[in-house]
Design a protein around this motif. Structure first.
Motif, PDB file in Angstrom:
ATOM      1  N   GLU A   1       0.814  -1.205   0.000  1.00 12.96           N
ATOM      2  CA  GLU A   1       0.000   0.000   0.000  1.00 12.96           C
ATOM      3  C   GLU A   1       0.854   1.264   0.000  1.00 12.96           C
ATOM      4  O   GLU A   1       0.801   2.084   0.917  1.00 12.96           O
ATOM      5  N   GLU A   2       1.647   1.411  -1.032  1.00 11.05           N
ATOM      6  CA  GLU A   2       2.402   2.636  -1.251  1.00 11.05           C
ATOM      7  C   GLU A   2       2.311   2.970  -2.733  1.00 11.05           C
ATOM      8  O   GLU A   2       2.382   2.084  -3.579  1.00 11.05           O
ATOM      9  N   ALA A   3       2.147   4.248  -3.051  1.00 13.66           N
ATOM     10  CA  ALA A   3       1.988   4.614  -4.448  1.00 13.66           C
ATOM     11  C   ALA A   3       2.273   6.095  -4.652  1.00 13.66           C
ATOM     12  O   ALA A   3       2.282   6.882  -3.704  1.00 13.66           O
ATOM     13  N   GLU A   4       2.528   6.447  -5.923  1.00 15.18           N
ATOM     14  CA  GLU A   4       2.651   7.848  -6.302  1.00 15.18           C
ATOM     15  C   GLU A   4       1.309   8.428  -6.731  1.00 15.18           C
ATOM     16  O   GLU A   4       1.137   9.646  -6.784  1.00 15.18           O
ATOM     17  N   ALA A   5       0.372   7.542  -7.063  1.00 14.62           N
ATOM     18  CA  ALA A   5      -0.948   8.004  -7.496  1.00 14.62           C
ATOM     19  C   ALA A   5      -2.017   7.053  -6.968  1.00 14.62           C
ATOM     20  O   ALA A   5      -1.853   5.835  -7.013  1.00 14.62           O
ATOM     21  N   LEU A   6      -3.098   7.636  -6.471  1.00 10.73           N
ATOM     22  CA  LEU A   6      -4.250   6.874  -6.004  1.00 10.73           C
ATOM     23  C   LEU A   6      -5.475   7.331  -6.781  1.00 10.73           C
ATOM     24  O   LEU A   6      -5.750   8.534  -6.860  1.00 10.73           O
ATOM     25  N   VAL A   7      -6.197   6.382  -7.355  1.00  7.39           N
ATOM     26  CA  VAL A   7      -7.433   6.687  -8.073  1.00  7.39           C
ATOM     27  C   VAL A   7      -8.568   6.019  -7.319  1.00  7.39           C
ATOM     28  O   VAL A   7      -8.608   4.795  -7.189  1.00  7.39           O
TER      29      VAL A   7
ATOM     30  N   GLY B   1     -15.459  10.483 -10.657  1.00  9.85           N
ATOM     31  CA  GLY B   1     -16.897  10.216 -10.681  1.00  9.85           C
ATOM     32  C   GLY B   1     -17.672  11.391 -11.223  1.00  9.85           C
ATOM     33  O   GLY B   1     -17.473  12.525 -10.787  1.00  9.85           O
ATOM     34  N   GLY B   2     -18.534  11.137 -12.190  1.00  8.79           N
ATOM     35  CA  GLY B   2     -19.335  12.201 -12.778  1.00  8.79           C
ATOM     36  C   GLY B   2     -20.605  12.469 -11.974  1.00  8.79           C
ATOM     37  O   GLY B   2     -20.712  12.117 -10.801  1.00  8.79           O
ATOM     38  N   GLN B   3     -21.567  13.071 -12.634  1.00  9.55           N
ATOM     39  CA  GLN B   3     -22.822  13.440 -11.973  1.00  9.55           C
ATOM     40  C   GLN B   3     -23.959  12.613 -12.531  1.00  9.55           C
ATOM     41  O   GLN B   3     -24.251  12.644 -13.722  1.00  9.55           O
TER      42      GLN B   3
ATOM     43  N   THR C   1     -17.256   2.465 -14.980  1.00 12.66           N
ATOM     44  CA  THR C   1     -15.913   2.062 -14.567  1.00 12.66           C
ATOM     45  C   THR C   1     -14.884   2.274 -15.673  1.00 12.66           C
ATOM     46  O   THR C   1     -13.764   2.741 -15.413  1.00 12.66           O
ATOM     47  N   ARG C   2     -15.244   1.931 -16.895  1.00  8.02           N
ATOM     48  CA  ARG C   2     -14.298   2.114 -18.011  1.00  8.02           C
ATOM     49  C   ARG C   2     -13.897   3.581 -18.140  1.00  8.02           C
ATOM     50  O   ARG C   2     -12.709   3.899 -18.299  1.00  8.02           O
ATOM     51  N   GLU C   3     -14.873   4.478 -18.069  1.00 11.86           N
ATOM     52  CA  GLU C   3     -14.555   5.901 -18.183  1.00 11.86           C
ATOM     53  C   GLU C   3     -13.789   6.393 -16.959  1.00 11.86           C
ATOM     54  O   GLU C   3     -12.900   7.244 -17.086  1.00 11.86           O
ATOM     55  N   ASN C   4     -14.129   5.877 -15.763  1.00 17.04           N
ATOM     56  CA  ASN C   4     -13.352   6.210 -14.561  1.00 17.04           C
ATOM     57  C   ASN C   4     -11.867   6.003 -14.815  1.00 17.04           C
ATOM     58  O   ASN C   4     -11.033   6.889 -14.566  1.00 17.04           O
ATOM     59  N   LEU C   5     -11.535   4.825 -15.317  1.00 18.69           N
ATOM     60  CA  LEU C   5     -10.137   4.448 -15.484  1.00 18.69           C
ATOM     61  C   LEU C   5      -9.496   5.170 -16.663  1.00 18.69           C
ATOM     62  O   LEU C   5      -8.351   5.631 -16.575  1.00 18.69           O
TER      63      LEU C   5
ATOM     64  N   VAL D   1      -5.598   1.757  -7.704  1.00 19.55           N
ATOM     65  CA  VAL D   1      -7.015   2.091  -7.867  1.00 19.55           C
ATOM     66  C   VAL D   1      -7.766   1.520  -6.678  1.00 19.55           C
ATOM     67  O   VAL D   1      -7.579   0.351  -6.320  1.00 19.55           O
ATOM     68  N   VAL D   2      -8.617   2.324  -6.058  1.00 17.28           N
ATOM     69  CA  VAL D   2      -9.361   1.886  -4.869  1.00 17.28           C
ATOM     70  C   VAL D   2     -10.845   1.812  -5.198  1.00 17.28           C
ATOM     71  O   VAL D   2     -11.434   2.774  -5.713  1.00 17.28           O
ATOM     72  N   THR D   3     -11.437   0.666  -4.897  1.00 20.96           N
ATOM     73  CA  THR D   3     -12.866   0.465  -5.072  1.00 20.96           C
ATOM     74  C   THR D   3     -13.325  -0.479  -3.968  1.00 20.96           C
ATOM     75  O   THR D   3     -12.562  -0.792  -3.058  1.00 20.96           O
ATOM     76  N   ASN D   4     -14.555  -0.959  -4.030  1.00 21.11           N
ATOM     77  CA  ASN D   4     -14.989  -1.940  -3.033  1.00 21.11           C
ATOM     78  C   ASN D   4     -14.520  -3.332  -3.423  1.00 21.11           C
ATOM     79  O   ASN D   4     -14.289  -3.622  -4.601  1.00 21.11           O
ATOM     80  N   ASP D   5     -14.413  -4.225  -2.442  1.00 20.34           N
ATOM     81  CA  ASP D   5     -13.843  -5.545  -2.693  1.00 20.34           C
ATOM     82  C   ASP D   5     -14.599  -6.328  -3.766  1.00 20.34           C
ATOM     83  O   ASP D   5     -13.991  -7.022  -4.582  1.00 20.34           O
TER      84      ASP D   5
END
Length: 278
Positions: free
Chosen positions: A97-103, A145-147, A182-186, A204-208
């Motif tokens: 759990e170390e990174a330069e970027a978290l999405v 995340g959009g609206q 999800t595709r557009e998120n990434l 990338v963080v999401t639910n399990d």
């Protein structure tokens, strides 16, 4: 004996799913995605009734139809169990759990505020951010995340507000507010990171329950990232996993349609050659 075991198993599964769906209704859930457990429970119960009726009728035609129903249902059950096993493994795999970027991927808001499920993702992101910072990294965080049609602001705005309120410096929080899935998120988050010249390890963080499909989609969109899973509340697990199963089926739709078609063809051949009564 096998039919009895099948019928009992279907009844138990249906009862559990319906009970979960009823509890969701009592908590105020009204959307189809929130009530998938109830819908699935009713569908399993209907399948159970159909199997019992075909078995009781006992004619050659009903027996042949019973074989087809069991074959197709069996394929669906195996596909779900394979998916469930893969999802559980991917959702709980240990990742450094170390990174330069978290999405962090968005999901629906509740009255303009982060929902419990989204809060779980954000809390995991915040923990990883502080862990990375303690290790000497300065990770940027992309709130993606959009609206939605029923939302009065973007998920990215609500997520960024939560992140800043919980100790993430505002200068390190980037908002990706165009995505609708999800595709557009990434894809959009990857573009944002490239435009900001952010290099290094990306998480990338999401639910399990969502980790498996996210990992597959990340590879398809060319985003080089590992996926972390945040906990999902027990009440939300049945509908969440069912929704993911449906989404994964759609992702590989032609393959599964081909497999079901093969089952039907084999059944028809057996029927035509006299292996099954008609």
């Amino acid at each position: 004996m096998l039919l009895t075991v099948f019928a009992v198993c279907c009844a138990v599964v249906a009862a559990a799913l319906v009970a979960n769906g009823v509890r969701a209704l009592r908590r105020g859930a009204r959307s189809l995605t929130s009530l998938l457990a109830l819908v699935a429970g009713i569908a399993v119960l209907a399948l159970d009734v159909l199997v019992v009726v075909l078995a009781v009728v006992g004619t050659p035609v009903s027996s042949a139809l019973l074989v087809l129903v069991l074959a197709v249902a069996g394929y669906g059950a195996v596909a779900f169990l394979v998916f469930l096993g893969a999802a559980l493994v991917h959702g709980h795999v240990r990742v450094t759990e170390e990174a330069e970027a978290l999405v962090v991927l968005g999901c629906g808001l509740v009255h303009g505020q982060v929902s419990p499920m989204l809060r779980s993702r954000l809390d995991r992101t915040i923990a990883v951010f502080h862990h990375s910072a303690a290790a000497g990294r300065t990770p940027v965080v992309v709130a993606s995340g959009g609206q939605g049609e029923d939302e009065d602001r973007t998920e990215a705005d609500a997520m960024a507000e939560y992140l800043v309120d919980h100790g993430v410096p505002s200068g390190l929080v980037h908002r990706e507010a165009r995505s609708r899935n999800t595709r557009e998120n990434l894809r959009f988050s990857g573009e944002l990171l490239r435009d900001a010249a952010v290099d290094g390890r990306t998480l990338v963080v999401t639910n399990d329950y969502h980790v498996l499909r996210t990992a597959i989609t990340a590879r398809r969109t060319g985003l080089d990232a590992h996926v972390l899973g945040a906990p999902t509340s027990r009440q939300a697990i049945p509908s969440a996993f069912l929704r993911e199963f449906a989404a994964v089926l759609v992702m590989h739709g032609w393959w599964h349609l081909g497999a079901v078609a093969a089952v039907v063809v084999l059944w028809a051949v057996a029927l035509g050659t006299g292996l099954l009564p008609a």
